[in-house]
Motif scaffolding. Sequence first.
Motif, mmCIF file in Angstrom:
data_model
loop_
_atom_site.group_PDB
_atom_site.id
_atom_site.type_symbol
_atom_site.label_atom_id
_atom_site.label_comp_id
_atom_site.label_asym_id
_atom_site.label_seq_id
_atom_site.Cartn_x
_atom_site.Cartn_y
_atom_site.Cartn_z
ATOM 1 N N THR A 252 0.857 -1.188 0.000
ATOM 2 C CA THR A 252 0.000 0.000 0.000
ATOM 3 C C THR A 252 0.889 1.231 0.000
ATOM 4 N N ILE A 253 0.687 2.088 -0.978
ATOM 5 C CA ILE A 253 1.534 3.265 -1.148
ATOM 6 C C ILE A 253 0.685 4.520 -0.976
ATOM 7 N N THR A 254 1.061 5.348 -0.021
ATOM 8 C CA THR A 254 0.421 6.653 0.152
ATOM 9 C C THR A 254 1.507 7.719 0.195
ATOM 10 N N ASP B 90 -11.275 5.828 2.361
ATOM 11 C CA ASP B 90 -12.478 5.118 2.791
ATOM 12 C C ASP B 90 -12.987 4.159 1.727
ATOM 13 N N TYR B 91 -12.725 4.476 0.461
ATOM 14 C CA TYR B 91 -13.206 3.619 -0.621
ATOM 15 C C TYR B 91 -12.590 2.224 -0.514
ATOM 16 N N ILE B 92 -11.290 2.158 -0.244
ATOM 17 C CA ILE B 92 -10.613 0.863 -0.124
ATOM 18 C C ILE B 92 -11.243 0.043 0.990
ATOM 19 N N LEU B 93 -11.448 0.693 2.124
ATOM 20 C CA LEU B 93 -11.953 -0.026 3.291
ATOM 21 C C LEU B 93 -13.389 -0.498 3.080
ATOM 22 N N LEU B 94 -14.221 0.362 2.513
ATOM 23 C CA LEU B 94 -15.615 0.004 2.284
ATOM 24 C C LEU B 94 -15.722 -1.140 1.277
ATOM 25 N N PHE C 84 -0.068 -3.759 -5.933
ATOM 26 C CA PHE C 84 0.087 -2.408 -5.402
ATOM 27 C C PHE C 84 -1.284 -1.788 -5.169
ATOM 28 N N ILE C 85 -1.496 -1.247 -3.985
ATOM 29 C CA ILE C 85 -2.636 -0.368 -3.721
ATOM 30 C C ILE C 85 -2.047 1.030 -3.602
ATOM 31 N N VAL C 86 -2.358 1.891 -4.503
ATOM 32 C CA VAL C 86 -1.621 3.146 -4.596
ATOM 33 C C VAL C 86 -2.568 4.311 -4.847
ATOM 34 N N HIS C 87 -2.301 5.424 -4.190
ATOM 35 C CA HIS C 87 -3.056 6.636 -4.468
ATOM 36 C C HIS C 87 -2.755 7.073 -5.896
ATOM 37 N N GLU C 88 -3.773 7.546 -6.573
ATOM 38 C CA GLU C 88 -3.625 7.839 -8.003
ATOM 39 C C GLU C 88 -2.556 8.890 -8.279
ATOM 40 N N ASP C 89 -2.233 9.737 -7.306
ATOM 41 C CA ASP C 89 -1.181 10.741 -7.509
ATOM 42 C C ASP C 89 0.208 10.124 -7.546
ATOM 43 N N SER D 14 -5.510 1.467 -7.998
ATOM 44 C CA SER D 14 -5.384 2.864 -7.582
ATOM 45 C C SER D 14 -6.648 3.318 -6.868
ATOM 46 N N PHE D 15 -6.502 4.377 -6.055
ATOM 47 C CA PHE D 15 -7.645 4.897 -5.318
ATOM 48 C C PHE D 15 -7.499 6.408 -5.139
ATOM 49 N N GLN D 16 -8.612 7.050 -4.890
ATOM 50 C CA GLN D 16 -8.623 8.467 -4.559
ATOM 51 C C GLN D 16 -8.859 8.684 -3.073
ATOM 52 N N LYS D 17 -9.864 7.980 -2.546
ATOM 53 C CA LYS D 17 -10.226 8.148 -1.147
ATOM 54 C C LYS D 17 -9.911 6.880 -0.363
#
Length: 565
Positions: free
Chosen positions: A120-122, A201-205, A170-175, A196-199
Motif C-alpha cells: 500500500t503506497i500513500t 475510505d473507498y478501499i476499506l468500504l 500495489f494499492i496506490v493513491h492515483e497521484d 489505484s484509489f482516490q479516497k
Amino acid sequence: MVAAGYLFYNANLRIKNGTNYQYLGLSNGPPTKGQPTISSVKERAECVFKLPKKKMKNLVIVNASLSTFDLLQACVEVGEKYAENVMVIQPLLARITYALEFLSKKKALPPENEVILVITITGVFNEFVLLRRDSALQLYIAEYETNAPNQRKKAFAKYYGNYHPTSTIFIVHEDLENAINQLRDEFQPENCYIRSFQKWDYILLFGGMLRAMGDEDGYNSKYHVANFSNGYETIIQQSKTQQRRHILLPDLSPLPCKIFGLNGVSQRIKLSYCDQYHLIANEHSTTKRYAVDRPLEVCGSSKEVIAFIDARGVPFLRPPKDTVEATKIPEIQKKDVKAPALQRSSTFSKSNPSYAGIVSQTSTAALNIQPSSSVKSFQPSSSLNNPQPSSSIQISAPSRQIRFIFRDNFYAVEVYRNGITRVFANSFGKEWTPLYFSTANGTPQFGETAKDHCEKFPKHVIYDLWEVIGKPKYEIRINPNWGFELIVDNGIVHYQIETPSGTRLIPQEMVIAAFLKNMKIRVESNLDAKICEIYIFTNFKLNESQKAIFMKAAAKNDLKILSFI
C-alpha cells in the motif's frame, strides 16, 4: 443473497446483490453528528442496515476508526437483526481483501508455494504485507512492515529479492502511480497488479464488502485471510514517577483470543489499541485510540482474563465467572485436546461469542516497553546488562528476540524483530505443539507424533512436564494414566521410560533440553542462521528449581537464556 461491507459509524453500505454491485447511502446524510454514542450508533446503523431490500447474508463491519468495545457491540447488535452473519474486521484485513480481488477471480487452485506481496503506497507511509499459505493452503500474514515514503524502493527490493513473490499487488493513491510504474519497470515483478484509489475510505468500504463474499458470491474463499485483532496495550504505573507502555495483546493475534492482565500491583488501567497507521485527510496519524471508555480494575495477575474477542472479531470485557472457568484448557492426557491457539478460521458465526481456550502469538505474560514517540509498534524488552533470569527483570529493546514459549501443555517458537512477530509452524503446519516426548522409534519424537505414540506405546512417552519438573517427589501427584515412572536417584527425580534398546533413566534437564533442541532447530531452519540467546515465555510462574533446570538444559544446547518472562 446480499453480502455487504460497512465502515463503522458511516452513512452508507457497499453491497453485492446477485451479480450487481451497489452503493447504498442515506439520502439526507448521517442522522446525528459529533462523537458516537451507543444510542447514536444504533440509530445510524438502523437507518443504514435497512437500506437493502432483503436481508443480508453476510455483513462485515470495518473498525476503521478503532472504536470502543461497547460501540462496536451496539453496531453488531443492530446488524444481527438485518444480516444472518456479522463479522468485525480491522482496516488492514479490508485492504488485503481489496488487494486480492483479482487473484480471487482465478478458477484454478492456488499453488502450494504461493507467495503474495501486497504493498500500500500513500504520500505519508508505505505498507508491505507478505502472504504465504500454510499446510492447509490457508493464507496468513508472514511479514508485515510499515516505513516512510523515501524507503519505498529499498523495501521493495528487499521483499522482492528475499521472498520471490508469485504475485505482487500495489494499492496506490492515483497521484503516485508514476512511482509505482518506475518500480514495475525496474524490477518487472511477476503477476503484477495495480489498484489505484482516490479516497482511503473507498478501499476499506470495498474491502469490507469483498470480505463478506464467498465462493457462491464470486470471491474465491481460498483468498480469504483469517480474521485477526488490532492489538491492545495499556500504560502501567511502575512507581510514582515512572510509567511504561505494556502490551496486553500484540497486533495480528489470531481470533478468537483472550486479553490477559499483568503481573504486579493491582491497579486501574485504560485499555487502548496498539499504535497503527491511520490516514486522515492525507495526513499520517497514530493518535491513541481507547478500546474501553472507562478504566479497568486488574488484580495483578497475567492469568486474569480482562477482555476477549470472539471468532467474529467482536470484543467484550471480562466474561461471567462461569464462562471464564469454561475456558480452561483441559489436561493434555485427555485424548480430545486440541492446541490452544493460532488455528486460523475465516468463517462467520452467528452463535454466541466463543470463549475457547485460544492464546495469541505471544505469551500471556505482558511485555514492558519504554514509551517513545518514535516507536511505531510495540518493542518487547530485555536487560542485556543483567542476563541472570528473573521474572521481574526490566528489558530494553534488542533488534531481535528469539522466544521459546510454553503455555500449559503446549509450546511454540517465535521471532520478534523490528516490530514484526513471526511464529514458526511445526512440520504439521501448526504453531502450537503438544508437550509430548517419545522414544518409541529409537530417536526422539515430539508433538503430534509423540502424542500418537502415547496410545500404542505409553511407556515410551513423557508428558505432563509441569506436574514433575522442578518438584520433590513428595509434591508430585502421581497420575495412574502415566506410562512412564518416576525414580529418585541421589535425591533427584528422574523419568524412567522404555526405549527400543531397553529401560532408560532420564534426568529432568535432559527432557527439557530435548524440547529446547527441537525448538532451536525450528528457528534456525527458518532463519537460516545460528542462534545462541533466547527468552523463555510462560503463562505460569517458574520456581527457582525449574529455572535452574531450564538453564542447564539451555547450556546443553549452547543456548543462553536472557530472561524468564
